[in-house]
Scaffold this motif. Sequence first.
Motif, PDB file in Angstrom:
ATOM      1  N   ARG A  51      61.709-118.076  71.905  1.00 12.72           N
ATOM      2  CA  ARG A  51      61.934-117.866  73.339  1.00 12.72           C
ATOM      3  C   ARG A  51      63.298-118.458  73.690  1.00 12.72           C
ATOM      4  NH1 ARG A  51      56.527-119.698  73.160  1.00 12.72           N
ATOM      5  NH2 ARG A  51      54.989-118.186  73.874  1.00 12.72           N
ATOM      6  N   ASN A  52      64.285-117.602  73.767  1.00 13.22           N
ATOM      7  CA  ASN A  52      65.622-118.031  74.186  1.00 13.22           C
ATOM      8  C   ASN A  52      66.206-119.125  73.295  1.00 13.22           C
ATOM      9  OD1 ASN A  52      65.510-116.286  76.456  1.00 13.22           O
ATOM     10  ND2 ASN A  52      64.258-117.811  77.528  1.00 13.22           N
ATOM     11  N   ARG A  54      66.200-121.965  69.908  1.00 11.97           N
ATOM     12  CA  ARG A  54      65.467-123.193  69.597  1.00 11.97           C
ATOM     13  C   ARG A  54      66.463-124.326  69.373  1.00 11.97           C
ATOM     14  NH1 ARG A  54      61.712-120.514  64.938  1.00 11.97           N
ATOM     15  NH2 ARG A  54      63.800-120.185  64.122  1.00 11.97           N
ATOM     16  N   ARG A  72      60.990-125.633  70.795  1.00 14.74           N
ATOM     17  CA  ARG A  72      61.311-124.575  71.746  1.00 14.74           C
ATOM     18  C   ARG A  72      62.583-124.891  72.510  1.00 14.74           C
ATOM     19  NH1 ARG A  72      56.357-122.067  74.974  1.00 14.74           N
ATOM     20  NH2 ARG A  72      58.021-122.079  76.519  1.00 14.74           N
ATOM     21  N   ASP A  74      63.281-124.423  75.577  1.00 20.29           N
ATOM     22  CA  ASP A  74      63.067-125.050  76.888  1.00 20.29           C
ATOM     23  C   ASP A  74      62.470-126.441  76.780  1.00 20.29           C
ATOM     24  OD1 ASP A  74      60.339-124.738  76.368  1.00 20.29           O
ATOM     25  OD2 ASP A  74      60.082-123.080  77.785  1.00 20.29           O
ATOM     26  N   PRO A  78      59.341-126.741  81.491  1.00 19.85           N
ATOM     27  CA  PRO A  78      58.602-126.050  82.558  1.00 19.85           C
ATOM     28  C   PRO A  78      57.138-126.471  82.639  1.00 19.85           C
ATOM     29  CG  PRO A  78      60.027-124.508  81.405  1.00 19.85           C
ATOM     30  CD  PRO A  78      60.054-125.781  80.612  1.00 19.85           C
ATOM     31  N   ALA A 111      68.601-131.470  80.521  1.00 18.60           N
ATOM     32  CA  ALA A 111      67.850-130.269  80.895  1.00 18.60           C
ATOM     33  C   ALA A 111      66.787-130.581  81.938  1.00 18.60           C
ATOM     34  CB  ALA A 111      67.220-129.642  79.652  1.00 18.60           C
ATOM     35  N   ARG A 115      66.737-128.753  85.554  1.00 18.15           N
ATOM     36  CA  ARG A 115      65.542-127.981  85.904  1.00 18.15           C
ATOM     37  C   ARG A 115      64.902-128.529  87.185  1.00 18.15           C
ATOM     38  NH1 ARG A 115      63.208-123.267  83.166  1.00 18.15           N
ATOM     39  NH2 ARG A 115      61.306-122.907  84.365  1.00 18.15           N
ATOM     40  N   ARG A 243      52.608-123.838  75.321  1.00 18.83           N
ATOM     41  CA  ARG A 243      53.776-124.072  76.180  1.00 18.83           C
ATOM     42  C   ARG A 243      54.492-125.371  75.840  1.00 18.83           C
ATOM     43  NH1 ARG A 243      51.133-124.130  81.898  1.00 18.83           N
ATOM     44  NH2 ARG A 243      49.706-125.414  80.670  1.00 18.83           N
TER      45      ARG A 243
END
Length: 406
Positions: A51-52, A54, A72, A74, A78, A111, A115, A243
Amino acid sequence: MTTHTTTTIGHVTDEDLARALGRGGPGTALADTAPWSFAELRDAARGAERRNGRLVVASGGTSGIPKLTVIRGDMGIPALLRHWSPLRDGDVLLNLFSPGRLWGAHHFYNALGLRSGADVVPMGVLEGTDAAGWAETFADLGVSALAGAPNVLAAFADAMRAAGARLPVRSVVWSGEPMTPGRLRRLRQAFPDAGFWANYGSIETFVVGVNWPECDAGTLHLLPGQILEPDDGGALLTRIDDRWPAPALRYRLGDVLLGASCACHRPDAFRVGSRTNDTVKLFGTRVSCTDVVRQVESLHTVDEAQIVLCGSGAAGTPDRIRVRYTGQAEPSVVRRHLLEGHYGLRFVTEHTPEALAVEHVAGLARNSRTHKVMTVTREPADDVRATGAWDPTAAHPTTETETHGE
């Protein structure tokens, strides 16, 4: 629908647990599954859905080859922010974590700040006159939140007080090592309105549990979608929710974790007991290095402490323990306080008083990559540095804590 809770910390349904274990049906048990090795965690992380991009991170490397894995892109932020929000829109976050070499903490807090809607100042470690020289700049920026390892945060607080700077800090976010009473006291003196937010995890897993300002000091809470199995050989982590930053199936963390309760009354509380490789033998008596350091740091005139294992006795065991500490206490007071609270050391020193030395120093040995204070270092008995800060990582093996937070 039943819930899996027996001898574990965390709550997941049997159906979710069976899916995570790759099999179904009633009676699904974690104990029937072999713990993942680091290689299995690494391979699972590499094989997880991309996902976008690593992030490559490394654990170890102080005295051996670093162990690389991916998480991941992110970093699970999130999902984390649904439960834990130390920063808010409009904050100015001063990130004092070292960029390190493949240590993800600095990138993580940058990050997290972005965020959360904060402006981020990605400074890295600042101390002493270097920090004081930036005081006016930080005041002009309106720094309202700090992130860093506790020893770095405390040194920064000292520098701001010495410079007469009054920063409107409302949040202090910390991880990587214990927030000792001495460090907490120094931070509160500089930033009396700040709330303290902690998180805990390993470098391979990132955040596992968190702490809020209203929590008991040192107590954390397991985030949802995970299970912890306390074990003397190191707690076992299983993740049900994909997640989070990396998968885990009974992956053994490097710490002994203990179930706990907390003043905040949130569920799934735990505390970090010690590292799994924490105990040494001194003249036949087993001594927990964590217990020694905590006992010393419980003295209100001590800021922080560490152990130096000296010499080589039978089977490579140390023949002396040298306790180094910072603060205002006299060595004789520290020695007496330590022996009053530690039966094992008291027993050893009754027949071999020279087995324990206590030294007041200007600074403690820190890991050159992360700037975390090492609980334990080693040095030969004939090569003991009596004072000052020094970095033995190039020459001596250590038991560096590789946790992302505590």
